[in-house]
Design a protein around this motif. Structure first.
Motif, PDB file in Angstrom:
ATOM      1  N   VAL A   8       0.833  -1.205   0.000  1.00 16.28           N
ATOM      2  CA  VAL A   8       0.000   0.000   0.000  1.00 16.28           C
ATOM      3  C   VAL A   8       0.866   1.253   0.000  1.00 16.28           C
ATOM      4  O   VAL A   8       0.620   2.203  -0.763  1.00 16.28           O
ATOM      5  CB  VAL A   8      -0.953  -0.025   1.207  1.00 16.28           C
TER       6      VAL A   8
ATOM      7  N   ILE B  93      -7.043   4.133  -2.604  1.00 13.33           N
ATOM      8  CA  ILE B  93      -6.720   2.703  -2.560  1.00 13.33           C
ATOM      9  C   ILE B  93      -7.778   1.986  -1.728  1.00 13.33           C
ATOM     10  O   ILE B  93      -8.267   2.521  -0.713  1.00 13.33           O
ATOM     11  CB  ILE B  93      -5.320   2.462  -1.957  1.00 13.33           C
TER      12      ILE B  93
ATOM     13  N   ILE C  50      -8.608  -2.266  -0.345  1.00 11.88           N
ATOM     14  CA  ILE C  50      -8.190  -3.667  -0.283  1.00 11.88           C
ATOM     15  C   ILE C  50      -9.424  -4.508   0.006  1.00 11.88           C
ATOM     16  O   ILE C  50     -10.074  -4.324   1.042  1.00 11.88           O
ATOM     17  CB  ILE C  50      -7.131  -3.907   0.804  1.00 11.88           C
TER      18      ILE C  50
ATOM     19  N   VAL D 154      -6.105  -5.431  -4.445  1.00 13.56           N
ATOM     20  CA  VAL D 154      -5.824  -4.023  -4.163  1.00 13.56           C
ATOM     21  C   VAL D 154      -6.176  -3.216  -5.405  1.00 13.56           C
ATOM     22  O   VAL D 154      -5.639  -3.469  -6.495  1.00 13.56           O
ATOM     23  CB  VAL D 154      -4.341  -3.811  -3.796  1.00 13.56           C
TER      24      VAL D 154
ATOM     25  N   ALA E 274      -6.309   0.654  -6.986  1.00 11.71           N
ATOM     26  CA  ALA E 274      -5.746   1.995  -6.788  1.00 11.71           C
ATOM     27  C   ALA E 274      -6.148   2.858  -7.965  1.00 11.71           C
ATOM     28  O   ALA E 274      -6.050   2.442  -9.130  1.00 11.71           O
ATOM     29  CB  ALA E 274      -4.228   1.929  -6.661  1.00 11.71           C
TER      30      ALA E 274
END
Length: 304
Positions: free
Chosen positions: A189, A200, A202, A233, A235
């Motif tokens: 991260v 972001i 998760i 993840v 982003a």
């Protein structure tokens, strides 16, 4: 010429089939030990064997049988009487459990509504006090959902998580296995933030500046919510540049070392569009500069 008669000489009789089983025959013939047999015969001779013969003994036996029957009868009657009471108590207990369960569900629903109301008020506060950059502030704080181009990074445990040996995690205090650790996800991260990610998440959990990635046993927690591998993840940012910058960063090389040393499975790709939810809960804090001449050194830092 005389004919010789055939030989008809007698032979010994054949052996009994059970001749080799003398021990078994002895057990069958003397099933009762000699001592017990003698004692039984003596009792028969004395007339003390079998049921009592005197009137007193007969009355004692009858009284014992009556008492035993009375005890059994009273026990059965008591069990029959108490059965409805036990059934009623059981039904009352079930009703209480159902009522408490409904009350707990109601309280949980109220808590969810209050939490949603607080989050909505916090988001509005961020938008109102952000001025011209209210939307940007809300975005960076995770107060609003976001969508746009970005990166999808998948990190998963190795198929064989019992591998060992030296590797890039020797100084972390964790066992060197093929299992993804919380510190691994922290580096992933942080590497994405450093590479230019704007938001972001998760496994659907939106990260903010106050988010924490910790471990509870073998589980990874994000803001005290457990995650289950594989860890996806997402982003938001310039996808191609973000992929290149992350792979060239120290954290990207760290992830590659985990893949080579422990067979941790990873994949990264740029996406035309990714969607991230808003953070489930926010903590709104304000900062004010210290007044000049307050007696403390003016460091230019605010207080929260």
């Amino acid at each position: 010429m005389s004919q010789q008669s055939p030989d008809r000489s007698t032979s010994s009789p054949p052996a009994r089939p059970d001749a080799s089983m003398s021990l078994l025959n002895n057990v069958m013939d003397h099933s009762l030990d000699d001592g017990y047999a003698e004692a039984s015969a003596r009792r028969r001779a004395d007339g003390s064997a079998g049921l009592p013969r005197t009137l007193k003994s007969k009355l004692g036996l009858a009284a014992g049988l009556v008492v035993a029957a009375l005890v059994v009868t009273l026990g059965a009657a008591e069990a029959r009487i108490s059965a409805p009471v036990v059934a009623k108590e059981r039904e009352e207990l079930i009703d209480r459990i159902d009522a408490e369960t409904r009350a707990a569900d109601t309280l949980e629903s109220d808590v969810d509504e209050l939490r949603s109301d607080v989050s909505e008020r916090q988001r509005k506060a961020l938008e109102q006090h952000g001025g011209d950059q209210g939307q940007l502030v809300a975005l960076l704080a995770g107060a609003t959902p976001v969508e746009g181009p970005g990166v999808k990074l998948i990190v998963d445990d190795a198929k064989n998580t019992d591998q060992g040996g030296g590797g890039p995690r020797e100084s972390t205090g964790f066992a060197d296995t093929g299992r993804v650790r919380d510190r691994d996800m922290q580096r992933v991260v942080n590497g994405l933030w450093e590479s230019g990610a704007e938001a972001i998440a998760i496994n659907g959990q939106r990260l903010t500046a106050l988010s924490a990635i910790r471990a509870a046993g073998d589980a990874i927690l994000v803001d005290n919510r457990p995650l289950v591998p594989p860890y996806t993840v997402l982003a938001v940012g310039d996808g191609k540049k973000l992929v290149t910058a992350f792979q060239d960063s120290a954290d990207g090389q760290y992830l590659q070392a985990l893949k080579e040393s422990f067979d941790i499975r990873t994949s990264i790709s740029d996406q035309a569009e990714v969607r991230l939810p808003a953070a489930p809960s926010l903590i709104v804090r304000t900062a004010e500069p210290k007044a000049a001449g307050s007696g403390a050194a003016d460091t230019g830092k605010g207080t929260s």
